[in-house]
Design a protein around this motif. Structure first.
Motif: not given
Length: 319
Positions: A107-111, A188-189, A194-199, A251-254
């Motif tokens: 998840s984190a890598s794709l995001a 997917l969710a 979490y993508t916006p947290f990288v943007v 993501t770890l704490n999700e």
């Protein structure tokens, strides 16, 4: 014959010396007053910090964490590591940790990759409505994560609007989409959420770039890929790395997405801790798992702080 000047009357040189002495005395007094004021502010800041630690952090953060650690280290006979032995000796623990790390890295890598790509598009190739998209992404981080899970269910679940539409369009007997309640839906969710947290931190790093270096590279004949990997990435990597580590930490704490979309066979560390505490009523083992997860989170947070401080120092040197 009368004297032209009296011994008690200072001459021009004496007046100048007296003025310099008075000025020096005033400077010393001002410096002493400034030093005293600084010390008073420091003492006041220390008292404020102590007040926050005792009144705010004490009952809300420090005491619960101390109780959590003590619960994991004690039993009816005193100090003991039985809870950790039970946690790590459980044959399911290895699978739980493996599932947790697998979902985390996927998840984190794709995001992170999607976030960097989206930030690059918004910054270097702006399109009509790009500013609105940026504002929406900033607002998106305020949404609760379980809301994203429910939105995906309403859209892509077996009874979701997209799935029913495809079923009717192709005259299928059953809904074609049935992947949400499992590892695919969770990934997917989490990627969507979490993508916006990288943007955002990536955009901030791009904004600090010296555009003259990019223009110089282009003028020397460098193509887009060379500019991206030879100029932009080495300069912006602290911000990108900080956003990526933050994504891994969150993501770890999700928990909300896992609670909504996770199946009975998809047990991660947060779900296992929750189950041990509420279903099995094994609070010491749940506390041991929580301490393990806390150490993982603090390690990622320490790495995030280190990378983020490098980003701030780099921005300061750049100016």
């Amino acid at each position: 014959m009368s004297s032209l000047s009296s011994p008690d009357t200072p001459g021009p040189l004496g007046l100048a010396g007296q003025a310099e002495a008075d000025a020096a005395a005033r400077r010393l007094a001002s410096a002493a007053a400034h030093t005293a004021a600084v010390k008073r502010r420091e003492r006041l800041a220390q008292w404020h910090l102590l007040f926050i630690a005792v009144v705010v952090l004490g009952p809300l953060v420090i005491y619960p964490l101390v109780r959590l650690v003590m619960l994991s280290l004690t039993d009816a006979h005193g100090l003991s590591g039985h809870a950790y032995a039970t946690f790590f000796s459980n044959p399911e623990t290895r699978g739980v940790i493996g599932t947790t790390l697998g979902i985390l890295f996927a998840s984190a890598s794709l995001a992170s990759l999607l976030g960097v790509a989206l930030a690059s598009l918004l910054f270097f190739k702006p399109f009509p409505g790009a500013r609105m998209v940026t504002r929406f992404l900033e607002l998106f981080v305020a949404f609760p994560s379980f809301l994203v899970a429910f939105t995906l269910i309403f859209l892509y679940g077996s009874q979701g609007s997209v799935s029913i539409g495809l079923q009717r369009l192709f005259n299928l007997q059953t809904p074609p989409l049935d992947f949400l309640f499992g590892i695919g839906g969770v990934i997917l969710a989490e990627v969507v959420f979490y993508t916006p947290f990288v943007v955002r931190p990536t955009l901030a790093s791009f904004a600090l770039l010296d555009q003259r270096l990019i223009e110089a590279a282009r003028s020397l004949g460098a193509n887009g890929a060379m500019v991206a990997f030879k100029v932009i990435l080495p300069l912006a990597w602290p911000g990108i790395a900080a956003g990526t580590i933050l994504c891994f930490l969150l993501t770890l704490n999700e928990f909300g997405i896992l609670l909504v979309l996770g199946s009975a066979h998809l047990i991660t560390l947060p779900v296992a801790i929750y189950s041990a505490a509420t279903v099995d009523l094994d609070l010491p083992t749940a506390a041991a798992g929580a301490v393990v997860m806390l150490l993982m989170s603090l390690s990622l947070y320490a790495l995030y702080r280190r990378v983020n401080s490098r980003k701030v120092k780099g921005a300061g040197h750049g100016r």
